[in-house]
Design an enzyme around this catalytic site. Sequence first.
Site, PDB file in Angstrom:
ATOM      1  N   ASP A   1       5.192  -0.978  14.665  1.00 20.27           N
ATOM      2  CA  ASP A   1       5.087  -2.161  13.781  1.00 20.27           C
ATOM      3  C   ASP A   1       6.278  -2.239  12.830  1.00 20.27           C
ATOM      4  OD1 ASP A   1       3.944   0.200  12.394  1.00 20.27           O
ATOM      5  OD2 ASP A   1       3.504  -1.232  10.790  1.00 20.27           O
TER       6      ASP A   1
ATOM      7  N   HIS B   1       8.506  -0.271   9.764  1.00 20.20           N
ATOM      8  CA  HIS B   1       7.864   1.036   9.941  1.00 20.20           C
ATOM      9  C   HIS B   1       8.425   1.722  11.193  1.00 20.20           C
ATOM     10  CE1 HIS B   1       3.790   3.398   9.619  1.00 20.20           C
ATOM     11  NE2 HIS B   1       4.835   4.100   9.258  1.00 20.20           N
TER      12      HIS B   1
ATOM     13  N   GLU C   1       2.442  -4.953   4.079  1.00 16.00           N
ATOM     14  CA  GLU C   1       1.797  -5.242   5.371  1.00 16.00           C
ATOM     15  C   GLU C   1       1.739  -6.749   5.601  1.00 16.00           C
ATOM     16  OE1 GLU C   1       0.429  -3.456   7.841  1.00 16.00           O
ATOM     17  OE2 GLU C   1       0.096  -1.425   7.040  1.00 16.00           O
TER      18      GLU C   1
HETATM   19 ZN   LIG Z   1       3.001   0.485   9.683  1.00 17.20          ZN
END
Ligand SMILES: [Zn+2]
Length: 254
Positions: free
Chosen positions: A243, A233, A197
Site C-alpha cells: 500500500d 508504505h 491512511e
Molecule cells: Zn500501510
Amino acid sequence: MKKILASLFLVLLIGVILFWFFLFGKNGRQWEIDQTSGLEKDENTESIIIDNELDSTQIQPESDQISNAEEKIEDGDDLVKDEKEEVTESTEITKDELNNLSIKNNLVSFGFQKFSGTRKIDTIVIHSSYNSLGGDQYSLEKIIAIYKDYGVAPHYIIDRAGVIYQLVKENDIAYHAGVSSVPDGRTDVNKFSIGIELVGNETDGYTKKQYEKLQELINKIKNEREIKYVLGHDEIAPERKTDPWVFDWNKISK
Ligand SMILES: [Zn+2]
C-alpha cells in the site's frame, strides 16, 4: 299706417330671425370649431403624450436593454473577473487552509505511544486501508475496528468523501509503519513520521476529493514542519507492504 307697421314688424321679425340664425349658427359653428379644435388639440396632446410615452417606453426599454446588455457585458467581465478572483481566492483559501484545514477529531485510545516533549518529525507515510471483513469496504467504523484489533493506528485517515479524521495526535508515536526504513537508512520510522491512511482497496484507486484533501494535509504538515520525505508504505517496507494501492503519485506534489 297699418301696412307700414305690418312691414316694420315683418322686417323686425326677419331681422330677429336672421340675427338668431346668425348667432345660433355662429355659436354652433364656433362650438363645433372649438369642439373640433379642442378634440384635435386633445387628440394631438394625447397622441403626443402617447407618442412620447410610446417613444419613451420604446426608447426606455431599448436603452434599458442596451444598459442591460452593457451590464451583462460588464457582468460577463465581472464573471470573468470573478472567476479570476475565485481562482486567486481559492489559491488564497488553500494557503489559509494550510493552517486552517478542516479535520474531524476522532482520537482513538489504541495504536500509539504517548510522547512527552516535542517529537521531531520529518517523514510522512501514505497508506491505504479498507474493510476486508465483509459489508461496506469503505466503512470508516469497520476500518477503525480492524485497527483496534491489530493495535495499530495512523495519525490521519481520509475517507472516500475526502473527510480527514485525526486518530492520533501528531506529537504521539502512532503504530503505522512497522518494520521499515527510509532512504537515508533510518529505521523505527514511526518515531519520526506521521502516518496518513486513505480509504481505498487494491483496485478502485482514490477519489478526487481524497487526493485534494491529502494534498492539503501534506501542505499543512509541511508548512508546520521540516519534512524530508513523503513516501508510500511500500517504499519503506517493500518486502512486506504494497500500500497505498494503485496510488497516483502524479496527482500530488510532495
Ligand atoms: Zn500501510
